[in-house]
Scaffold this motif. Structure first.
Motif, PDB file in Angstrom:
ATOM      1  N   GLU A  67      46.877  33.593  42.929  1.00 43.60           N
ATOM      2  CA  GLU A  67      48.113  34.381  42.957  1.00 43.60           C
ATOM      3  C   GLU A  67      48.622  34.727  41.556  1.00 43.60           C
ATOM      4  O   GLU A  67      49.448  35.616  41.397  1.00 43.60           O
ATOM      5  N   PRO A  98      47.401  38.858  39.351  1.00 41.35           N
ATOM      6  CA  PRO A  98      48.127  40.116  39.097  1.00 41.35           C
ATOM      7  C   PRO A  98      49.093  40.020  37.908  1.00 41.35           C
ATOM      8  O   PRO A  98      49.261  40.991  37.173  1.00 41.35           O
ATOM      9  N   GLY A 150      47.303  42.513  35.871  1.00 44.03           N
ATOM     10  CA  GLY A 150      47.897  43.721  36.424  1.00 44.03           C
ATOM     11  C   GLY A 150      47.762  43.754  37.931  1.00 44.03           C
ATOM     12  O   GLY A 150      47.014  42.987  38.524  1.00 44.03           O
ATOM     13  N   LYS A 151      48.513  44.656  38.511  1.00 35.90           N
ATOM     14  CA  LYS A 151      48.528  44.756  39.963  1.00 35.90           C
ATOM     15  C   LYS A 151      47.278  45.460  40.475  1.00 35.90           C
ATOM     16  O   LYS A 151      46.756  46.369  39.858  1.00 35.90           O
ATOM     17  N   ALA A 201      47.963  49.298  45.409  1.00 30.29           N
ATOM     18  CA  ALA A 201      48.721  48.938  46.614  1.00 30.29           C
ATOM     19  C   ALA A 201      47.990  49.313  47.890  1.00 30.29           C
ATOM     20  O   ALA A 201      48.102  48.637  48.900  1.00 30.29           O
ATOM     21  N   PRO A 203      44.849  46.027  48.583  1.00 26.45           N
ATOM     22  CA  PRO A 203      45.356  44.851  47.895  1.00 26.45           C
ATOM     23  C   PRO A 203      44.347  43.770  47.563  1.00 26.45           C
ATOM     24  O   PRO A 203      44.625  42.916  46.764  1.00 26.45           O
ATOM     25  N   ASN A 204      43.185  43.764  48.176  1.00 31.04           N
ATOM     26  CA  ASN A 204      42.200  42.747  47.800  1.00 31.04           C
ATOM     27  C   ASN A 204      40.798  43.274  48.046  1.00 31.04           C
ATOM     28  O   ASN A 204      40.598  44.348  48.582  1.00 31.04           O
ATOM     29  N   TRP A 247      39.316  39.608  43.579  1.00 32.97           N
ATOM     30  CA  TRP A 247      40.023  40.660  42.860  1.00 32.97           C
ATOM     31  C   TRP A 247      39.093  41.218  41.815  1.00 32.97           C
ATOM     32  O   TRP A 247      38.349  40.486  41.168  1.00 32.97           O
ATOM     33  N   TYR A 257      38.736  43.861  38.393  1.00 32.87           N
ATOM     34  CA  TYR A 257      39.393  44.598  37.322  1.00 32.87           C
ATOM     35  C   TYR A 257      38.333  45.252  36.451  1.00 32.87           C
ATOM     36  O   TYR A 257      37.264  44.687  36.230  1.00 32.87           O
ATOM     37  N   THR A 317      42.605  47.678  33.523  1.00 39.97           N
ATOM     38  CA  THR A 317      43.484  46.880  32.680  1.00 39.97           C
ATOM     39  C   THR A 317      42.934  46.807  31.260  1.00 39.97           C
ATOM     40  O   THR A 317      41.712  46.755  31.082  1.00 39.97           O
TER      41      THR A 317
END
Length: 179
Positions: free
Chosen positions: A4, A7, A11-12, A15, A18-19, A29, A31, A73
């Motif tokens: 958790e 992000p 970074g987020k 949306a 989300p995964n 996740w 990036y 990112t």
């Protein structure tokens, strides 16, 4: 590290997606570099307890099964390295001088494992939710896989597993360390 926290550090995630579902249907996740000419990607995979258990770094986002799920990112770049210094572009000889002789190897990858045993303190036992100080040792199994193309690193993956118990022994795992 708890998954958790990713992000907040990197970074987020978009949306709409989300995964990332990895090939083993484990949550993860992804990036990628924010620099258009840098194709580096990092994949974080979490375990059932919500901790990041595997980190994979690859030189080209095309190696990721679902690159559309990756968030850009500036924290991801071709210069990323492991704590021991393994990074993209290194030669196989350089990697082996750092990690030692691989336990498994072929023309495109090396696999290295290490086992570390450490005593558990009463404070750590409480944090784990174990009353009565049941566990006395933690055994950590770390695995590193390095992928090559023309004897140059194009990716690496690091996994860590741990087991707590009353004995410092982990059944079926050798006592050898590679680092």
């Amino acid at each position: 590290m708890r998954a958790e926290r990713l992000p907040g550090l990197f970074g987020k995630i978009p949306a709409s997606e989300p995964n990332l579902e990895d090939m083993h249907e484990i949550e993860g996740w992804c990036y990628t570099s924010a620099t258009p000419s840098d194709k580096t990607a990092v994949l974080f995979i979490s375990d059932l307890d919500g901790f990041v258990s595997t980190i994979a770094v690859v030189s080209d986002v095309a190696f990721i099964r679902q690159p559309s799920l990756c968030a850009r990112t500036p924290r991801v770049h071709a210069g990323l390295a492991t704590v021991s210094g393994i990074r993209l572009g290194m030669s196989r000889t350089q990697v082996r001088s750092i990690l030692g002789r691989p336990m498994a190897a072929d023309s495109w990858r090396d696999g290295i494992e290490s086992v570390k045993r450490e005593p558990l303190t009463p404070a750590l036992n409480r944090r784990l939710g174990w009353e009565g100080n049941r566990a006395t040792h933690r055994t950590r199994l770390q695995k590193v896989v390095v992928w090559y193309e023309k004897d140059r690193v194009i990716g690496f993956e690091a996994e860590e597993f741990s087991q707590e118990g009353s004995s410092p022994e982990l059944t079926g795992v050798s006592n050898k360390t590679s680092e």
